[in-house]
Design an enzyme around this catalytic site. Structure first.
Site, PDB file in Angstrom:
ATOM      1  N   GLY A 195      30.354 -69.908  73.661  1.00  0.00           N
ATOM      2  CA  GLY A 195      30.836 -68.956  72.665  1.00  0.00           C
ATOM      3  C   GLY A 195      29.977 -68.883  71.423  1.00  0.00           C
ATOM      4  O   GLY A 195      29.827 -67.815  70.824  1.00  0.00           O
ATOM      5  N   THR A 219      32.320 -65.031  79.141  1.00  0.00           N
ATOM      6  CA  THR A 219      32.686 -66.435  79.230  1.00  0.00           C
ATOM      7  C   THR A 219      31.395 -67.233  79.010  1.00  0.00           C
ATOM      8  O   THR A 219      30.305 -66.676  79.071  1.00  0.00           O
ATOM      9  CB  THR A 219      33.268 -66.787  80.625  1.00  0.00           C
ATOM     10  OG1 THR A 219      32.277 -66.539  81.622  1.00  0.00           O
ATOM     11  CG2 THR A 219      34.494 -65.949  80.956  1.00  0.00           C
ATOM     12  N   GLY A 220      31.551 -68.525  78.779  1.00  0.00           N
ATOM     13  CA  GLY A 220      30.352 -69.340  78.558  1.00  0.00           C
ATOM     14  C   GLY A 220      30.263 -69.802  77.115  1.00  0.00           C
ATOM     15  O   GLY A 220      31.272 -69.819  76.402  1.00  0.00           O
ATOM     16  N   THR A 268      36.715 -69.851  80.776  1.00  0.00           N
ATOM     17  CA  THR A 268      37.540 -68.862  80.073  1.00  0.00           C
ATOM     18  C   THR A 268      37.907 -67.843  81.123  1.00  0.00           C
ATOM     19  O   THR A 268      37.254 -67.787  82.167  1.00  0.00           O
ATOM     20  CB  THR A 268      36.661 -68.184  78.993  1.00  0.00           C
ATOM     21  OG1 THR A 268      36.275 -69.150  78.016  1.00  0.00           O
ATOM     22  CG2 THR A 268      37.325 -67.013  78.303  1.00  0.00           C
ATOM     23  N   ARG A 327      37.813 -75.530  65.835  1.00  0.00           N
ATOM     24  CA  ARG A 327      36.650 -74.761  66.320  1.00  0.00           C
ATOM     25  C   ARG A 327      37.157 -73.513  67.051  1.00  0.00           C
ATOM     26  O   ARG A 327      38.058 -73.564  67.868  1.00  0.00           O
ATOM     27  CB  ARG A 327      35.818 -75.617  67.255  1.00  0.00           C
ATOM     28  CG  ARG A 327      34.624 -74.889  67.911  1.00  0.00           C
ATOM     29  CD  ARG A 327      34.967 -74.265  69.254  1.00  0.00           C
ATOM     30  NE  ARG A 327      33.804 -73.748  69.950  1.00  0.00           N
ATOM     31  CZ  ARG A 327      33.865 -73.027  71.068  1.00  0.00           C
ATOM     32  NH1 ARG A 327      35.034 -72.751  71.620  1.00  0.00           N
ATOM     33  NH2 ARG A 327      32.782 -72.564  71.643  1.00  0.00           N
ATOM     34  N   VAL A 328      36.548 -72.384  66.742  1.00  0.00           N
ATOM     35  CA  VAL A 328      36.906 -71.128  67.406  1.00  0.00           C
ATOM     36  C   VAL A 328      35.642 -70.572  68.052  1.00  0.00           C
ATOM     37  O   VAL A 328      34.594 -70.500  67.406  1.00  0.00           O
ATOM     38  CB  VAL A 328      37.493 -70.128  66.385  1.00  0.00           C
ATOM     39  CG1 VAL A 328      37.673 -68.761  67.008  1.00  0.00           C
ATOM     40  CG2 VAL A 328      38.828 -70.654  65.849  1.00  0.00           C
ATOM     41  N   GLY A 329      35.741 -70.192  69.305  1.00  0.00           N
ATOM     42  CA  GLY A 329      34.596 -69.619  70.002  1.00  0.00           C
ATOM     43  C   GLY A 329      34.604 -68.105  69.948  1.00  0.00           C
ATOM     44  O   GLY A 329      35.155 -67.494  69.026  1.00  0.00           O
ATOM     45  N   ASP A 330      33.993 -67.501  70.954  1.00  0.00           N
ATOM     46  CA  ASP A 330      33.892 -66.039  70.980  1.00  0.00           C
ATOM     47  C   ASP A 330      35.157 -65.364  71.507  1.00  0.00           C
ATOM     48  O   ASP A 330      35.418 -64.194  71.204  1.00  0.00           O
ATOM     49  CB  ASP A 330      32.695 -65.607  71.835  1.00  0.00           C
ATOM     50  CG  ASP A 330      32.746 -66.152  73.270  1.00  0.00           C
ATOM     51  OD1 ASP A 330      33.394 -67.203  73.495  1.00  0.00           O
ATOM     52  OD2 ASP A 330      32.142 -65.526  74.160  1.00  0.00           O
TER      53      ASP A 330
HETATM   54  N1  GLY Z   1      33.587 -68.693  75.657  1.00  0.00           N
HETATM   55  C1  GLY Z   1      34.607 -69.608  75.358  1.00  0.00           C
HETATM   56  C2  GLY Z   1      34.309 -70.453  74.196  1.00  0.00           C
HETATM   57  O1  GLY Z   1      33.157 -70.720  73.881  1.00  0.00           O
HETATM   58  O2  GLY Z   1      35.240 -70.914  73.565  1.00  0.00           O
END
Ligand code: GLY
Length: 362
Positions: free
Chosen positions: A268, A265-266, A214, A242-245
């Site tokens: 989520g 990043t990483g 990210t 799917r939605v991350g952070d």
């Molecule tokens: N940090 C990015 C994600 O997990 O989508």
């Protein structure tokens, strides 16, 4: 954005001038005390303008500082920085060229936050538009909403003239295909193989890796204004939708114009359960240095990781999350759960990589 907030900057300047005496005697660092609140000292510790980013943001930070130096709004400046990475087909974790979902479709997430006005917005699971950060900025500027997802985000982008295109490059498609073909020995997708091979399709090495790369970019100008942006193609081969952070304010990014900004990043999923960017900004408000605040977020995630499948043999998280923080005095820091990570900094010279602090050594 540049023309939207000039009166705010002027008001801050006038108020600071009233506090500190004649406007001619005001230095940019003295303005920090007006915007930073009680917990921040009067003087900048670092050089401004300054921009920090995840390690893939060397060019982004250079571009952000260049923009802020010529007077661009901080949000415009950091977004212009990450647009470079969104447009880069060789970064397979962001924008055009990002690794797709399990169906082979690229879905992008982003959010933006503008410290001077405490406004923010995000888009998630956005298809066909390579600059989700610009769509998020448009949501901030031209809607009364804070988060728009999926088909609705695409329709909003279309309405504002964003051009649709296929975001799946051949390189990303081939990585996805290798993953899909080796995912199971029981399905009908076969990788290239010799006539005599059995058990075709076992994931090995690179195909097992599913990047959550990210870019997060934060910027502070010489009027103590601060903004941030996070943008990603998310977890490679994710379940569609799917939605991350990254598009979630408080998780992938948070900015408080009086305190500072933080992003991540990483993995989520881990960050979504701790809203660590908000936590980091609150720790900085209470007096933590940026690196200490980032380490506190790492510790929180480590403590909250209870499930065995997410832990290694020593009980430590079997994944990484990386945090970046910049306060309104220009101090910055970064920390990751695991060692070996860096973040990008530009404070006027060449962009450079700085080692992040960490909880666990590899
Ligand atoms: N940090 C990015 C994600 O997990 O989508």
């Amino acid at each position: 954005m540049k023309d939207v907030f000039p009166s705010l900057s002027r008001r801050l300047f006038i108020k600071a001038a009233a506090l500190f005496g004649a406007s001619a005697a005001i230095t940019p660092s003295e303005l920090f005390s007006e915007t930073a609140g009680q917990s921040m000292s009067r003087r900048t510790q670092g050089r401004v303008p300054v921009s920090i980013a995840s390690a893939n943001g060397l060019e982004a930070t250079r571009r952000a500082v260049e923009g802020m130096r010529r007077g661009d709004d901080t949000l415009d400046a950091v977004i212009a920085g990450v647009n470079i990475v969104e447009n880069d087909p060789d970064d397979d974790t962001v924008g055009y060229g990002g690794l797709p979902n399990e169906d082979g479709v690229v879905e992008l997430d982003s959010c933006v936050m503008h410290g001077p006005t405490m406004r923010g917005a995000g888009v998630a699971a956005l298809r066909n538009i390579k600059n989700p950060s610009l769509v998020a900025q448009k949501v901030l500027e031209r809607s009364d909403h804070v988060l728009i997802v999926g088909e609705g985000a695409l329709r909003f982008a279309r309405a504002h003239g964003f051009r649709e295109e296929n975001l799946l490059t051949d390189a990303a498609r081939e990585k996805w295909l290798r993953w899909k073909e080796r995912l199971s020995t029981k399905d009908d997708w076969l990788p290239e193989h010799g006539m005599e091979e059995r058990d075709i399709g076992v994931l090995t090495g690179a195909e097992v890796q599913r990047p959550t790369g990210t870019i997060n970019c934060l910027g502070l100008n010489d009027r103590a204004e601060i903004s941030g942006v996070t943008t990603t193609s998310g977890l490679a081969y994710k379940i569609p939708g799917r939605v991350g952070d990254s598009p979630i304010l408080g998780a992938g990014l948070y900015v408080d114009g009086k305190v500072g900004a933080a992003g991540s990043t990483g993995r989520g999923e881990a960050n979504l359960l701790s809203l660590a960017s908000f936590l980091i900004v609150e720790r900085m408000r209470a007096g933590d240095a940026p690196t200490d605040a980032c380490l506190a977020a790492c510790r929180r995630i480590a403590e909250q990781t209870k499930m065995k499948r997410l832990r290694d043999k020593e009980g430590r998280p079997a994944f990484n999350v990386n945090f970046y923080a910049l306060n309104v005095r220009g101090e910055h820091g970064g920390a990751s759960l695991w060692s070996g990570k860096q973040y990008a900094v530009n404070d006027g010279e060449e962009s450079r990589l700085v080692d992040s602090a960490y909880l666990f050594a590899r």
